[in-house]
Design a protein around this motif. Structure first.
Motif, PDB file in Angstrom:
ATOM      1  N   THR A  86     -16.554  46.586  -9.413  1.00 33.13           N
ATOM      2  CA  THR A  86     -16.184  47.269  -8.175  1.00 33.13           C
ATOM      3  C   THR A  86     -14.848  46.779  -7.645  1.00 33.13           C
ATOM      4  O   THR A  86     -13.950  47.579  -7.306  1.00 33.13           O
ATOM      5  N   LEU A 145     -14.352  54.748  -3.616  1.00 36.74           N
ATOM      6  CA  LEU A 145     -15.525  54.474  -2.776  1.00 36.74           C
ATOM      7  C   LEU A 145     -16.579  55.564  -2.929  1.00 36.74           C
ATOM      8  O   LEU A 145     -17.782  55.286  -2.940  1.00 36.74           O
ATOM      9  N   LEU A 148     -18.378  54.937  -6.141  1.00 38.51           N
ATOM     10  CA  LEU A 148     -19.316  53.824  -5.963  1.00 38.51           C
ATOM     11  C   LEU A 148     -20.596  54.288  -5.276  1.00 38.51           C
ATOM     12  O   LEU A 148     -21.707  53.928  -5.685  1.00 38.51           O
ATOM     13  N   LEU A 149     -20.454  55.103  -4.249  1.00 36.14           N
ATOM     14  CA  LEU A 149     -21.621  55.595  -3.513  1.00 36.14           C
ATOM     15  C   LEU A 149     -22.418  56.618  -4.329  1.00 36.14           C
ATOM     16  O   LEU A 149     -23.644  56.666  -4.234  1.00 36.14           O
ATOM     17  N   ARG A 152     -24.986  55.182  -6.547  1.00 39.47           N
ATOM     18  CA  ARG A 152     -26.201  54.728  -5.851  1.00 39.47           C
ATOM     19  C   ARG A 152     -26.905  55.869  -5.125  1.00 39.47           C
ATOM     20  O   ARG A 152     -27.757  55.634  -4.267  1.00 39.47           O
ATOM     21  N   GLU A 154     -26.020  57.886  -2.813  1.00 40.27           N
ATOM     22  CA  GLU A 154     -25.840  57.953  -1.357  1.00 40.27           C
ATOM     23  C   GLU A 154     -25.113  59.253  -0.969  1.00 40.27           C
ATOM     24  O   GLU A 154     -24.101  59.243  -0.271  1.00 40.27           O
ATOM     25  N   TYR A 201     -15.794  55.453   4.625  1.00 45.53           N
ATOM     26  CA  TYR A 201     -16.407  55.224   3.303  1.00 45.53           C
ATOM     27  C   TYR A 201     -16.560  53.722   3.039  1.00 45.53           C
ATOM     28  O   TYR A 201     -17.560  53.279   2.475  1.00 45.53           O
ATOM     29  N   SER A 205     -20.073  51.874   2.418  1.00 50.34           N
ATOM     30  CA  SER A 205     -20.269  51.126   1.172  1.00 50.34           C
ATOM     31  C   SER A 205     -20.738  49.700   1.453  1.00 50.34           C
ATOM     32  O   SER A 205     -21.632  49.179   0.769  1.00 50.34           O
ATOM     33  N   THR A 208     -24.454  49.806   2.937  1.00 56.64           N
ATOM     34  CA  THR A 208     -25.514  50.112   1.973  1.00 56.64           C
ATOM     35  C   THR A 208     -25.649  49.047   0.884  1.00 56.64           C
ATOM     36  O   THR A 208     -26.553  49.119   0.053  1.00 56.64           O
ATOM     37  N   ALA A 210     -23.423  48.586  -1.445  1.00 51.65           N
ATOM     38  CA  ALA A 210     -22.673  48.989  -2.630  1.00 51.65           C
ATOM     39  C   ALA A 210     -21.405  48.154  -2.792  1.00 51.65           C
ATOM     40  O   ALA A 210     -20.922  47.950  -3.905  1.00 51.65           O
ATOM     41  N   LEU A 211     -20.860  47.662  -1.684  1.00 42.65           N
ATOM     42  CA  LEU A 211     -19.620  46.890  -1.703  1.00 42.65           C
ATOM     43  C   LEU A 211     -19.823  45.596  -0.941  1.00 42.65           C
ATOM     44  O   LEU A 211     -20.313  45.598   0.185  1.00 42.65           O
TER      45      LEU A 211
END
Length: 484
Positions: A86, A145, A148-149, A152, A154, A201, A205, A208, A210-211
């Motif tokens: 990431t 971003l 990335l979402l 998952r 999202e 974003y 991220s 959640t 994710a980041l």
């Protein structure tokens, strides 16, 4: 980190809303924007919108690659280096965004000179393009971003922001008209909106899980993996717009420029409907990648079949309705002469719409299984074939030849992608043959429907088949869940 298991129906609904509602708003806003800015300024505004989209290729496919690699790791439960991947992707995309920004700042005067704008607008245009350039790093970071979402699932979070951004894309220039008819305030508003979108974003991220900005490091091996996948995506993204615009350019040079609207208007109508298959593929791509990395061929086959059936059920009734009611619809919308010229073109384009929509399923699967080189190489093969066919058909059949060539390219693309995916994953052979059969039967029904004399009966047929498709597809999509 939150764990969710949203249904595909939930994700698809959000994707359709995120793309469809701004599109509807655009139809309402464009007349006011055209009246407020005038033809030249509005023309430049459309170029600005196009540049925002075109410069997104400066992510070098890393956004899509990030979705693929993160989905792989989540699917195989090998998440040790997920934050390294990431961070490597986002840092690289940030640098690429700055490069794109610098290029547009330098190239702005040249672009304005090429456009041959009125001399009184040149300084304003150069400044507007340079302000737009400041927003490009945020555009490219947003793509990362979003990728990335998406990995998952999202989609609800992505599309809440996408919906607002889509509205601001037209609403911000409209709002700026209350202060000035210059494009400078409009481009400032668009650049600020892009920056705000990226911030949203980023926050989602982080929220959640994710980041994690405190974890991960830049890793050269991850960068090679990202660019190895993303470079082929970039090649496809360079060729696809070229093939998409080639027909209009050739029509203007081979046939006659005054005939272009007869092709461009139905072509634009069909092109705008692509938001539906794009919304569906956005949901299925990370799921394909996760199933592939988890080595679950039976689940992958089931998901592929469900995706193809859902795509056909969503797009076919719309294409059938447009095909069957094209003469009456174009007459009401524009006039009878336009309808007489454009109806045959729209018929061919509707066939191409179906083929193109279904082809996105094997296209996404090949990329999700780590084979983006196949899709890029197929585009390289198709480009010269399409160019020659377009030239020959235009010379022999006039503008209807362009529609035949476009649909022929869609058919070739679909057959090649289906064949390649079936060879790469043998389990997909039976659903691929079944889908091809359904498409052929569907096109035959479309052709027959046009001969029904009553417009009311044609409308009833389209609605009835649409309801049948919804009835059959709804239980399937409602059962599907991202993590099952």
């Amino acid at each position: 980190m939150r764990k969710k298991n949203h249904s595909f129906a939930h994700s698809i609904a959000w994707n359709l809303a995120g793309a469809g509602i701004p599109l509807a708003f655009a139809f309402l806003a464009i007349p006011s924007l055209l009246a407020g800015y005038g033809n030249e300024r509005f023309g430049l505004l459309t170029i600005i919108w196009a540049l925002i989209g075109y410069f997104s290729i400066f992510d070098f496919g890393i956004g899509r690659a990030l979705t693929k690699l993160v989905s792989d790791r989540l699917g195989s439960k090998s998440t040790e280096d997920i934050h390294d991947v990431t961070k490597t992707a986002l840092l690289t995309m940030g640098v690429l965004g700055l490069v794109a920004c610098a290029l547009l700042i330098v190239a702005a005067p040249l672009l304005v000179q090429i456009l041959k704008l009125d001399t009184t607008l040149r300084d304003e245009s150069v400044l507007s393009l340079r302000i737009l350039a400041l927003g490009l790093p945020f555009v490219i970071l947003s793509a990362g971003l979003i990728g990335l979402l998406e990995a998952r699932a999202e989609f609800h979070a992505i599309n809440r922001v996408r919906l607002v951004m889509g509205m601001l894309n037209f609403g911000a220039p409209l709002l700026m008209l209350t202060w000035s008819h210059s494009l400078v305030p409009a481009t400032i508003a668009l650049a600020v909106a892009r920056a705000a979108t990226t911030a949203f974003y980023f926050r989602i991220s982080a929220h959640t899980g994710a980041l994690d900005v405190s974890s991960g490091r830049f890793n050269r091996s991850n960068l090679r993996e990202l660019l190895g996948f993303g470079s082929w995506i970039t090649l496809s993204n360079l060729i696809s717009p070229l093939m998409a615009q080639l027909d209009k350019v050739v029509i203007g040079s081979v046939v006659a420029l005054h005939l272009l609207p007869f092709y461009a208007v139905p072509g634009d109508l069909v092109n705008r409907l692509s938001f539906i298959p794009i919304a569906l593929i956005g949901v299925f791509f990370p799921a394909f990648a996760a199933r592939w990395s988890a080595r679950e061929p039976n689940k992958l086959k089931s998901l592929y079949t469900s995706a193809a059936f859902l795509m056909f059920s969503a797009v076919y009734p719309i294409a059938l309705g447009i095909y069957a009611l094209a003469p009456e619809g174009l007459s009401l919308w524009i006039n009878e002469e336009f309808s007489r010229q454009s109806t045959p073109l729209l018929h061919w384009l509707c066939i191409g719409l179906i083929l193109n929509s279904i082809a996105r399923i094997p296209h996404a699967l090949l990329q999700a299984s780590g084979r983006p080189s196949i899709t890029a190489k197929l585009h390289l093969i198709e480009l010269p074939v399409y160019a020659v066919a377009l030239w020959q058909l235009l010379n022999h059949f006039g503008i209807i030849g362009a529609a035949i060539a476009w649909s022929g390219r869609m058919a070739l693309d679909y057959l090649l992608l289906s064949a390649c995916s079936s060879i790469a994953i043998p389990e997909l052979r039976r659903p691929s043959v079944f889908m091809l059969t359904a498409v052929i039967i569907g096109i035959a029904v479309m052709a027959a429907a046009a001969f029904i004399p009553s417009p009311l009966l044609r409308l009833v047929l389209s609605i009835s088949l649409g309801l049948v498709g919804i009835t059959l597809a709804a239980p399937i999509v409602l059962r599907l869940r991202h993590n099952d």
